[in-house]
Scaffold this motif. Sequence first.
Motif, PDB file in Angstrom:
ATOM      1  N   LEU A 174       4.962  -3.594   9.760  1.00  0.00           N
ATOM      2  CA  LEU A 174       4.676  -4.907   9.523  1.00  0.00           C
ATOM      3  C   LEU A 174       5.382  -5.605   8.233  1.00  0.00           C
ATOM      4  O   LEU A 174       4.769  -5.553   7.239  1.00  0.00           O
ATOM      5  CB  LEU A 174       2.946  -5.228   9.522  1.00  0.00           C
ATOM      6  CG  LEU A 174       2.686  -6.601   9.707  1.00  0.00           C
ATOM      7  CD1 LEU A 174       3.134  -7.028  11.255  1.00  0.00           C
ATOM      8  CD2 LEU A 174       1.063  -6.674   9.422  1.00  0.00           C
ATOM      9  N   PRO A 175       6.735  -5.749   8.345  1.00  0.00           N
ATOM     10  CA  PRO A 175       7.423  -6.364   6.998  1.00  0.00           C
ATOM     11  C   PRO A 175       6.843  -7.697   6.427  1.00  0.00           C
ATOM     12  O   PRO A 175       6.380  -8.480   6.887  1.00  0.00           O
ATOM     13  CB  PRO A 175       8.878  -6.327   7.374  1.00  0.00           C
ATOM     14  CG  PRO A 175       8.594  -6.878   9.076  1.00  0.00           C
ATOM     15  CD  PRO A 175       7.464  -5.956   9.435  1.00  0.00           C
ATOM     16  N   GLY A 176       6.721  -7.568   5.053  1.00  0.00           N
ATOM     17  CA  GLY A 176       6.401  -8.364   4.328  1.00  0.00           C
ATOM     18  C   GLY A 176       4.856  -8.375   3.785  1.00  0.00           C
ATOM     19  O   GLY A 176       4.359  -9.434   3.060  1.00  0.00           O
ATOM     20  N   TRP A 177       4.278  -7.470   4.537  1.00  0.00           N
ATOM     21  CA  TRP A 177       2.737  -7.384   4.260  1.00  0.00           C
ATOM     22  C   TRP A 177       2.136  -6.532   3.305  1.00  0.00           C
ATOM     23  O   TRP A 177       1.129  -6.224   3.162  1.00  0.00           O
ATOM     24  CB  TRP A 177       2.117  -7.434   5.702  1.00  0.00           C
ATOM     25  CG  TRP A 177       2.053  -8.513   6.337  1.00  0.00           C
ATOM     26  CD1 TRP A 177       2.868  -9.273   7.196  1.00  0.00           C
ATOM     27  CD2 TRP A 177       0.763  -9.472   6.627  1.00  0.00           C
ATOM     28  NE1 TRP A 177       2.410 -10.136   7.749  1.00  0.00           N
ATOM     29  CE2 TRP A 177       1.190 -10.502   7.509  1.00  0.00           C
ATOM     30  CE3 TRP A 177      -0.668  -9.315   6.167  1.00  0.00           C
ATOM     31  CZ2 TRP A 177       0.404 -11.542   7.643  1.00  0.00           C
ATOM     32  CZ3 TRP A 177      -1.300 -10.545   6.589  1.00  0.00           C
ATOM     33  CH2 TRP A 177      -0.956 -11.605   7.203  1.00  0.00           C
ATOM     34  N   HIS A 178       3.117  -5.795   2.632  1.00  0.00           N
ATOM     35  CA  HIS A 178       2.803  -4.725   1.775  1.00  0.00           C
ATOM     36  C   HIS A 178       2.859  -5.275  -0.021  1.00  0.00           C
ATOM     37  O   HIS A 178       2.962  -4.204  -0.690  1.00  0.00           O
ATOM     38  CB  HIS A 178       3.712  -3.373   2.066  1.00  0.00           C
ATOM     39  CG  HIS A 178       3.549  -2.897   3.450  1.00  0.00           C
ATOM     40  ND1 HIS A 178       4.251  -3.458   4.696  1.00  0.00           N
ATOM     41  CD2 HIS A 178       2.595  -2.224   3.914  1.00  0.00           C
ATOM     42  CE1 HIS A 178       3.666  -2.822   5.700  1.00  0.00           C
ATOM     43  NE2 HIS A 178       2.826  -2.161   5.463  1.00  0.00           N
ATOM     44  N   SER A 179       3.071  -6.366  -0.136  1.00  0.00           N
ATOM     45  CA  SER A 179       2.938  -6.659  -1.647  1.00  0.00           C
ATOM     46  C   SER A 179       1.703  -6.546  -2.383  1.00  0.00           C
ATOM     47  O   SER A 179       0.733  -6.774  -1.532  1.00  0.00           O
ATOM     48  CB  SER A 179       3.462  -8.115  -1.687  1.00  0.00           C
ATOM     49  OG  SER A 179       3.215  -8.743  -3.031  1.00  0.00           O
ATOM     50  N   PRO A 180       1.614  -6.060  -3.345  1.00  0.00           N
ATOM     51  CA  PRO A 180       0.667  -5.843  -3.968  1.00  0.00           C
ATOM     52  C   PRO A 180      -0.199  -7.141  -4.534  1.00  0.00           C
ATOM     53  O   PRO A 180      -1.671  -7.160  -4.709  1.00  0.00           O
ATOM     54  CB  PRO A 180       0.856  -4.901  -5.341  1.00  0.00           C
ATOM     55  CG  PRO A 180       2.357  -5.426  -5.514  1.00  0.00           C
ATOM     56  CD  PRO A 180       2.939  -5.396  -4.172  1.00  0.00           C
ATOM     57  N   THR A 181       0.403  -8.346  -4.636  1.00  0.00           N
ATOM     58  CA  THR A 181      -0.175  -9.476  -4.550  1.00  0.00           C
ATOM     59  C   THR A 181      -0.494 -10.536  -3.497  1.00  0.00           C
ATOM     60  O   THR A 181      -0.809 -11.539  -3.685  1.00  0.00           O
ATOM     61  CB  THR A 181       0.718 -10.291  -5.787  1.00  0.00           C
ATOM     62  OG1 THR A 181       1.855 -10.675  -5.061  1.00  0.00           O
ATOM     63  CG2 THR A 181       0.884  -9.372  -6.849  1.00  0.00           C
ATOM     64  N   LEU A 182      -0.184  -9.741  -2.390  1.00  0.00           N
ATOM     65  CA  LEU A 182      -0.420 -10.743  -1.136  1.00  0.00           C
ATOM     66  C   LEU A 182      -1.753 -11.176  -0.794  1.00  0.00           C
ATOM     67  O   LEU A 182      -1.874 -12.583  -0.863  1.00  0.00           O
ATOM     68  CB  LEU A 182       0.169  -9.888   0.188  1.00  0.00           C
ATOM     69  CG  LEU A 182      -0.063 -10.769   1.533  1.00  0.00           C
ATOM     70  CD1 LEU A 182       0.998 -11.620   1.517  1.00  0.00           C
ATOM     71  CD2 LEU A 182       0.232  -9.499   2.570  1.00  0.00           C
ATOM     72  N   LEU A 183      -2.688 -10.318  -1.008  1.00  0.00           N
ATOM     73  CA  LEU A 183      -3.903 -10.938  -0.751  1.00  0.00           C
ATOM     74  C   LEU A 183      -4.347 -12.084  -1.845  1.00  0.00           C
ATOM     75  O   LEU A 183      -4.895 -13.153  -1.544  1.00  0.00           O
ATOM     76  CB  LEU A 183      -5.116  -9.981  -0.909  1.00  0.00           C
ATOM     77  CG  LEU A 183      -5.060  -9.064   0.214  1.00  0.00           C
ATOM     78  CD1 LEU A 183      -6.174  -7.962   0.306  1.00  0.00           C
ATOM     79  CD2 LEU A 183      -4.842  -9.498   1.626  1.00  0.00           C
ATOM     80  N   ASP A 184      -4.107 -11.717  -3.117  1.00  0.00           N
ATOM     81  CA  ASP A 184      -4.253 -13.001  -3.981  1.00  0.00           C
ATOM     82  C   ASP A 184      -3.291 -14.176  -3.796  1.00  0.00           C
ATOM     83  O   ASP A 184      -3.755 -15.367  -3.894  1.00  0.00           O
ATOM     84  CB  ASP A 184      -3.794 -12.388  -5.388  1.00  0.00           C
ATOM     85  CG  ASP A 184      -4.620 -11.474  -6.026  1.00  0.00           C
ATOM     86  OD1 ASP A 184      -5.811 -11.515  -5.635  1.00  0.00           O
ATOM     87  OD2 ASP A 184      -4.366 -10.756  -6.791  1.00  0.00           O
TER      88      ASP A 184
END
Length: 407
Positions: A174-184
């Motif tokens: 699932l590309p793009g969903w692994h950023s450490p800041t995504l939920l923020d």
Amino acid sequence: MAATAGTAGTPGTPRVLRAMNDRAALDLLLTHGPLSRTRIGKLTGLSKPTASQLLARLEAAGLVLATGTTEGRPGPNAQLYEVNPAAAYAAGLDVTPERILAAVADVTGRTVGTYEVPTPGRKTAGAVVRQVTDALDGAVKAAGLTRGDVRRLVVATPGAFDPTTGRLRYASHLPGWHSPTLLDDLAAALPMPVEYENDVNLAAVAEQRLGAARGHEDFVLLWNEGGLGAALVLGGRLHRGWTGGAGEVGFLPVPGAPLVRQVTKANSGGFQELAGSQAIPQLALELGMNGIPTGPYAEVAAALVQRAVTEDTVLNRLLLQTYATRLATGLASLVSVLDPELVVLSGASLTAGGEVLRALVQDELEELAASRPKLVVGDVTEQPVLRGALESALAATRDEVFDTTSR
């Protein structure tokens, strides 16, 4: 039933009791549809005057509407009441590598708007945020609402967000969903509370609320569509595990499949290789079957299974029997550890087999496992993940909106 009072200083105060009775009436209206004052009184155990006061209170709060009257019965027609659909709205998103499907439902559970955003190729975290907001806004617009009308959003993804790190695990595809800041980043872009849940867990929520698992406190849902996974419901609650990875059975080592190492890098494991959707077209090729359709392997797998059920040939029977044995091989490990009351077969590659495949898997499982849970085919076959996301969002929304304690 009507609530009863407790001692002073306990939850049995008049305000709390009124709120409990209000919620009981609202739940009855959601379950049964329009009801008269008399019928509500009988179902709750409240007197007619108390039921009248309750309905007046709920109508003034905008939670119920007077709608029509009873007809065809002796005596005068009685006023009917229903939950006000516009009292609140909630939304759900079903995320896959190929698309984001969004839906908005009113508080009664009726879907009032949907929208799909294609998401092919690689994505950055910024692109994910835009796609999520575009999908939600599209569904909101289709419902004739604004984003601010939605009280809660539940997002379904493969894998799970680790509660200790906030990062997506078990879904490297699932590309793009692994950023450490995504939920923020998503929290900053969305004005409502947002929850994230594993997609198969939400399929189980849909089955528990609306489908084959209603009334069951301990069950396993086995999912086979884009990937092979499971949801575990124990004591009536989803069991997610320490990192959110409970039920990631695609990684399970099983007899009959090569041992897969570095499973997170491969995004696969023994059970996925043995019985996942991609294994069914390969099995058909090995059996020498003709007319194998082309397309995404999940769609091809479902088509092959459905054809095998409807066309009774030696090769089709062999395909179904082999597939059933492979499924039961992994299920045997699950039921041996969990001893569930029920196993629900869900996802297109399983539901396409219907009762025929279910019976074959049941027979195989009874030979491979000491415990023998009942197997059933899932009832929620129309977007079960999205339906589960909506049901989860609606449950929290109703708890918030239907709480009349402070009114």
